[in-house]
Design an enzyme around this catalytic site. Structure first.
Site, PDB file in Angstrom:
ATOM      1  N   SER A  34      15.844 -14.649  14.973  1.00 50.99           N
ATOM      2  CA  SER A  34      16.676 -15.829  15.223  1.00 50.99           C
ATOM      3  C   SER A  34      16.064 -16.565  16.408  1.00 50.99           C
ATOM      4  O   SER A  34      15.153 -16.057  17.067  1.00 50.99           O
ATOM      5  CB  SER A  34      18.117 -15.426  15.542  1.00 50.99           C
ATOM      6  N   LYS A 153      20.957 -25.552  -0.500  1.00 48.68           N
ATOM      7  CA  LYS A 153      21.427 -24.415  -1.320  1.00 48.68           C
ATOM      8  C   LYS A 153      21.050 -24.634  -2.792  1.00 48.68           C
ATOM      9  O   LYS A 153      20.708 -23.684  -3.502  1.00 48.68           O
ATOM     10  CB  LYS A 153      22.940 -24.225  -1.173  1.00 48.68           C
TER      11      LYS A 153
HETATM   12  N1  LIG Z   1      29.719 -18.136   0.886  1.00 48.41           N
HETATM   13  C1  LIG Z   1      30.135 -19.118   1.702  1.00 48.41           C
HETATM   14  O1  LIG Z   1      31.035 -19.899   1.367  1.00 48.41           O
HETATM   15  C2  LIG Z   1      29.534 -19.259   3.066  1.00 48.41           C
HETATM   16  C3  LIG Z   1      30.356 -19.626   4.140  1.00 48.41           C
HETATM   17  C4  LIG Z   1      29.793 -19.740   5.396  1.00 48.41           C
HETATM   18  C5  LIG Z   1      28.424 -19.486   5.584  1.00 48.41           C
HETATM   19  N2  LIG Z   1      27.655 -19.145   4.520  1.00 48.41           N
HETATM   20  C6  LIG Z   1      26.215 -18.904   4.707  1.00 48.41           C
HETATM   21  O2  LIG Z   1      26.092 -17.741   5.521  1.00 48.41           O
HETATM   22  C7  LIG Z   1      24.911 -17.830   6.310  1.00 48.41           C
HETATM   23  C8  LIG Z   1      25.222 -17.652   7.782  1.00 48.41           C
HETATM   24  O3  LIG Z   1      26.215 -16.665   7.922  1.00 48.41           O
HETATM   25  P1  LIG Z   1      26.715 -16.150   9.361  1.00 48.41           P
HETATM   26  O4  LIG Z   1      26.846 -17.296  10.318  1.00 48.41           O
HETATM   27  O5  LIG Z   1      27.872 -15.242   9.124  1.00 48.41           O
HETATM   28  O6  LIG Z   1      25.452 -15.284   9.781  1.00 48.41           O
HETATM   29  P2  LIG Z   1      25.040 -14.731  11.205  1.00 48.41           P
HETATM   30  O7  LIG Z   1      24.078 -13.639  10.940  1.00 48.41           O
HETATM   31  O8  LIG Z   1      26.221 -14.456  12.066  1.00 48.41           O
HETATM   32  O9  LIG Z   1      24.291 -16.002  11.864  1.00 48.41           O
HETATM   33  C9  LIG Z   1      23.123 -16.578  11.321  1.00 48.41           C
HETATM   34  C10 LIG Z   1      22.130 -16.799  12.440  1.00 48.41           C
HETATM   35  O10 LIG Z   1      21.036 -17.572  11.960  1.00 48.41           O
HETATM   36  C11 LIG Z   1      20.339 -18.030  13.094  1.00 48.41           C
HETATM   37  N3  LIG Z   1      19.683 -19.288  12.821  1.00 48.41           N
HETATM   38  C12 LIG Z   1      20.257 -20.498  12.575  1.00 48.41           C
HETATM   39  N4  LIG Z   1      19.333 -21.451  12.504  1.00 48.41           N
HETATM   40  C13 LIG Z   1      18.132 -20.842  12.717  1.00 48.41           C
HETATM   41  C14 LIG Z   1      16.799 -21.305  12.803  1.00 48.41           C
HETATM   42  N5  LIG Z   1      16.501 -22.605  12.705  1.00 48.41           N
HETATM   43  N6  LIG Z   1      15.806 -20.405  13.007  1.00 48.41           N
HETATM   44  C15 LIG Z   1      16.087 -19.090  13.167  1.00 48.41           C
HETATM   45  N7  LIG Z   1      17.346 -18.601  13.126  1.00 48.41           N
HETATM   46  C16 LIG Z   1      18.346 -19.472  12.902  1.00 48.41           C
HETATM   47  C17 LIG Z   1      21.410 -18.239  14.200  1.00 48.41           C
HETATM   48  O11 LIG Z   1      21.006 -17.551  15.394  1.00 48.41           O
HETATM   49  P3  LIG Z   1      20.318 -18.395  16.602  1.00 48.41           P
HETATM   50  O12 LIG Z   1      21.311 -19.468  16.957  1.00 48.41           O
HETATM   51  O13 LIG Z   1      20.085 -17.399  17.674  1.00 48.41           O
HETATM   52  O14 LIG Z   1      19.054 -18.945  16.009  1.00 48.41           O
HETATM   53  C18 LIG Z   1      22.674 -17.602  13.624  1.00 48.41           C
HETATM   54  O15 LIG Z   1      23.347 -16.811  14.556  1.00 48.41           O
HETATM   55  C19 LIG Z   1      24.324 -19.212   6.029  1.00 48.41           C
HETATM   56  O16 LIG Z   1      23.293 -19.097   5.077  1.00 48.41           O
HETATM   57  C20 LIG Z   1      25.504 -19.975   5.479  1.00 48.41           C
HETATM   58  O17 LIG Z   1      25.129 -21.087   4.660  1.00 48.41           O
HETATM   59  C21 LIG Z   1      28.171 -18.996   3.266  1.00 48.41           C
END
Ligand SMILES: NC(=O)c1ccc[n+]([C@@H]2O[C@H](COP(=O)([O-])OP(=O)(O)OC[C@H]3O[C@@H](n4cnc5c(N)ncnc54)[C@H](OP(=O)(O)O)[C@@H]3O)[C@@H](O)[C@H]2O)c1
Length: 225
Positions: A34, A153
């Protein structure tokens, strides 16, 4: 036999942390990456700093995993980018912001898929699985404020479908994973990291490719909507 290695691209406090713990508890070496990564590393956990707005960082992140342990047999692409758009003027988003989200949501995913299959060609591990964290936007139609995420997506689902068709015969497995509520509606902010961990671990351990567009419900599992 080579050790099981899982690599999570875009790992934060919710999905990333729960998935990492689940795989580590089951004997996997786990690499997480990340923008805020790079801090803690042990024999079995590798933390990598990477920003997937630049697909080239995917190449160097894979190199770090490869140089430390070897090629990962489980790869999870969980990062996503969105610039919220005004619902009545979605194209007021600057093209630079659009390109940035496209890089995280599509171009870096493409590079991660390239790196993954290149590594798998010489990997003896019986289970090779790539899981993309999706949502309902690939099938729901546009939700205006989230359109850069939806473009991403939708493209990601296409990439995963293409991957299954191209590499499935070699036993490589690919998923577009999408947690839903029991009624099929998007989980949105109620997204559950533990449910992802359970589901992703099951997909990783199954030697057979299941339905690639893998909609699932917490505590219930795969559900077709
Ligand atoms: N099924 C659904 O309806 C639904 C709902 C919500 C989310 N989602 C999907 O779930 C995923 C995220 O879930 P979560 O927030 O629970 O996961 P998480 O593991 O808590 O967080 C994802 C991590 O990705 C890192 N990230 C973001 N942009 C980045 C970049 N440019 N380069 C490198 N790392 C990056 C961020 O850390 P840093 O800030 O430290 O980079 C963030 O903390 C996404 O793909 C989202 O679209 C799906």
């Amino acid at each position: 036999m080579a050790a099981n290695i899982a690599f999570i691209l875009g790992a934060g406090p919710n999905i990333g942390q729960h998935v990492a713990k689940k795989f580590a508890a089951n004997g996997y070496k786990v690499a997480v990456s990340s923008r805020s990564g790079g801090s803690s590393t042990s024999d079995d956990v590798l933390s990598i700093k990477a920003d997937f707005t630049d697909p080239q960082t995917v190449v160097s992140a894979f190199k770090q995993v490869r140089d430390t342990w070897g090629d990962p047999n489980v790869v999870i692409y969980n990062a996503a980018g969105v610039h919220f758009a005004p619902p009545t003027d979605v194209f007021s988003i600057p093209s630079q912001a659009f390109e940035q989200d496209l890089s995280i949501n599509v171009s870096s995913l493409y590079t991660a898929l390239q790196e993954t299959v290149a590594g798998w060609k010489n990997l003896s591990s019986p289970s090779k699985v790539f899981i993309f964290t999706g949502n309902a936007l690939n099938t729901s139609g546009a939700i205006a404020p989230l359109f850069t995420l939806g473009v991403g997506k939708s493209a990601a689902a296409h990439l995963i479908d293409a991957a299954v068709k191209s590499y499935g015969p070699q036993g490589f497995k690919f998923y577009y994973a999408d947690e839903r509520n029991a009624d099929g509606s998007p989980v949105g902010n109620s997204i559950d990291g533990r449910a992802h961990a359970e589901t992703y671990f099951q997909l990783a351990e199954d030697l057979e490719q299941r339905t690639w567009d893998y909609t699932f419900v917490k505590l219930k599992g795969f559900t077709k909507f």
